[in-house]
Design an enzyme around this catalytic site. Structure first.
Site, PDB file in Angstrom:
ATOM      1  N   SER A 124       0.832  -1.209   0.000  1.00  0.00           N
ATOM      2  CA  SER A 124       0.000   0.000   0.000  1.00  0.00           C
ATOM      3  C   SER A 124       0.861   1.252   0.000  1.00  0.00           C
ATOM      4  O   SER A 124       1.978   1.261   0.546  1.00  0.00           O
ATOM      5  CB  SER A 124      -0.874   0.006   1.263  1.00  0.00           C
ATOM      6  OG  SER A 124      -1.499   1.253   1.460  1.00  0.00           O
ATOM      7  N   TYR A 130      -1.852   0.357  10.368  1.00  0.00           N
ATOM      8  CA  TYR A 130      -2.088  -0.351   9.108  1.00  0.00           C
ATOM      9  C   TYR A 130      -0.890  -0.193   8.181  1.00  0.00           C
ATOM     10  O   TYR A 130      -0.336  -1.173   7.658  1.00  0.00           O
ATOM     11  CB  TYR A 130      -3.360   0.164   8.438  1.00  0.00           C
ATOM     12  CG  TYR A 130      -3.465  -0.255   6.991  1.00  0.00           C
ATOM     13  CD1 TYR A 130      -3.629  -1.600   6.647  1.00  0.00           C
ATOM     14  CD2 TYR A 130      -3.363   0.686   5.962  1.00  0.00           C
ATOM     15  CE1 TYR A 130      -3.697  -1.993   5.316  1.00  0.00           C
ATOM     16  CE2 TYR A 130      -3.436   0.303   4.640  1.00  0.00           C
ATOM     17  CZ  TYR A 130      -3.599  -1.037   4.325  1.00  0.00           C
ATOM     18  OH  TYR A 130      -3.656  -1.428   3.005  1.00  0.00           O
ATOM     19  N   LYS A 144       2.093  -3.025   6.687  1.00  0.00           N
ATOM     20  CA  LYS A 144       2.471  -3.232   5.282  1.00  0.00           C
ATOM     21  C   LYS A 144       3.981  -3.046   5.101  1.00  0.00           C
ATOM     22  O   LYS A 144       4.655  -3.837   4.433  1.00  0.00           O
ATOM     23  CB  LYS A 144       1.695  -2.279   4.372  1.00  0.00           C
ATOM     24  CG  LYS A 144       0.206  -2.593   4.269  1.00  0.00           C
ATOM     25  CD  LYS A 144      -0.051  -3.926   3.589  1.00  0.00           C
ATOM     26  CE  LYS A 144      -1.520  -4.180   3.355  1.00  0.00           C
ATOM     27  NZ  LYS A 144      -1.786  -5.476   2.698  1.00  0.00           N
TER      28      LYS A 144
END
Length: 334
Positions: A119, A143, A147
């Site tokens: 991402s 989050y 990643k």
């Protein structure tokens, strides 16, 4: 492309489109998904389906051996920024610890290629736009940290296992195909929420921040059609990669569109009013996220070809009109 491919998270929004494209090429596909956020109805009938998690060592090892998997596309992850802030350990467990089990099992099974769904959240608040793959990785939420951390884990572990790695850093996945579209609960993405407002399912769409240093004061993002993103994954399965040096590529258009531009395009495409409620900025939201796209072009021979804003919104509007209840009423199946 002769390998059988395991797609984790293949019942999700992007994963289901990847599965469709692989099947259209005659590739054997097995989907592993725990259905915590995905939909069984989103999995094409031509794919094998197993319900379960990537951290289940026995299950993963059995699948890789029984199905003779040669490549993995790893999509399965939790992806809600606000939830990651409230429950960071949940995100570490699901997005880093569990897929490490999958990676190590892949090494034992002699899987040759691992394509990872990453991402643009790994970049955090970028100093320069457009954002190149060499930009500093400084995520601003758990989050994005997960990643980044799994990309680092791949770089540390995969070369020793003889696994070739391609990490694909998505910008804003959007749009729909004829059979597959966005059906999240809760829905946090702008375009489906704008279209829900156009359809009268929401009283208004919330615009978070109108005082950004952008041309119209609202946040700017790089919207990429889900079919274009899926195409990049298919290409990543066969492109030549040095197993000693994992590759990371941005998936974007190189063009940013503001929240106000998205809303104006939705009004134009649908012919409906889209009421707006203006809200303060959300903490950690960058003013602009736009991809530098040269590396994906050079490595994959890929560029976004279906990603004009009107095309994206038209495709999503058609899907939501055809399947007003999403997958819950069997929408988009087959």
């Amino acid at each position: 492309m002769s390998d059988r491919v395991l797609v984790t998270g293949g019942a999700g929004y992007i994963g289901s489109v990847i599965v469709d494209q692989l099947l259209e090429l005659g590739v054997g596909v097995v989907v592993l998904d725990d259905l915590s956020t995905g939909h069984k109805a989103a999995v094409a009938r031509g794919a094998g389906f197993i319900q379960g998690g990537v951290g289940n060592r026995e299950l993963v090892e059995a699948i890789l051996e029984r199905e003779r998997i040669g490549a993995i596309i790893h999509m399965a992850a939790f992806a809600l920024v606000a939830e990651s802030v409230a429950q960071p350990q949940k995100y570490v467990t699901n997005n880093v610890t569990a897929p490490r089990v999958l990676l190590e099992a892949a090494g034992r099974a002699k899987v040759r290629r691992f394509v990872f769904s990453s991402s643009c959240a790994v970049y955090g608040l970028p100093a320069r736009i457009p954002i190149s793959e060499d930009s500093p990785q400084a995520p601003v939420n758990p989050y994005g940290e997960t990643k980044r951390d799994f990309e680092r884990l791949l770089a540390q572990v995969a070369p020793g296992l003889g696994i070739e790695v391609v990490s694909l850093r998505y910008f804003n996945a959007s749009g729909a195909t004829k059979r597959r579209g966005e059906d999240h609960d809760p829905e946090t993405h702008l375009i489906p929420n704008v279209l829900a407002s156009a359809a009268g399912k929401r009283a208004s769409v919330e615009v978070f921040g109108t005082d950004y240093p952008t041309p119209d004061g609202t946040a700017v993002r790089d919207y990429v059609h889900v079919a274009d993103i899926a195409d990049a994954h298919v290409r990543a399965l066969d492109v030549k990669v040095d197993a000693r040096a994992p590759v990371a590529l941005n998936l974007g258009t190189g063009t940013g569109r503001s929240v106000r531009e998205v809303i104006a395009a939705a009004r134009h495409v649908t012919g409906k009013p889209v009421p707006v409620t203006e809200r303060p900025r959300r903490p950690g939201d960058p003013p602009a996220l736009v991809a530098a796209v040269d590396r994906a072009r050079d490595v994959l021979g890929w560029r976004a070809t279906r990603s004009s804003l009107d095309e994206i919104i038209q495709s999503a509007w058609r899907w939501h009109q055809a399947y007003p209840n999403g997958y819950r009423a069997g929408g988009g199946g087959g």
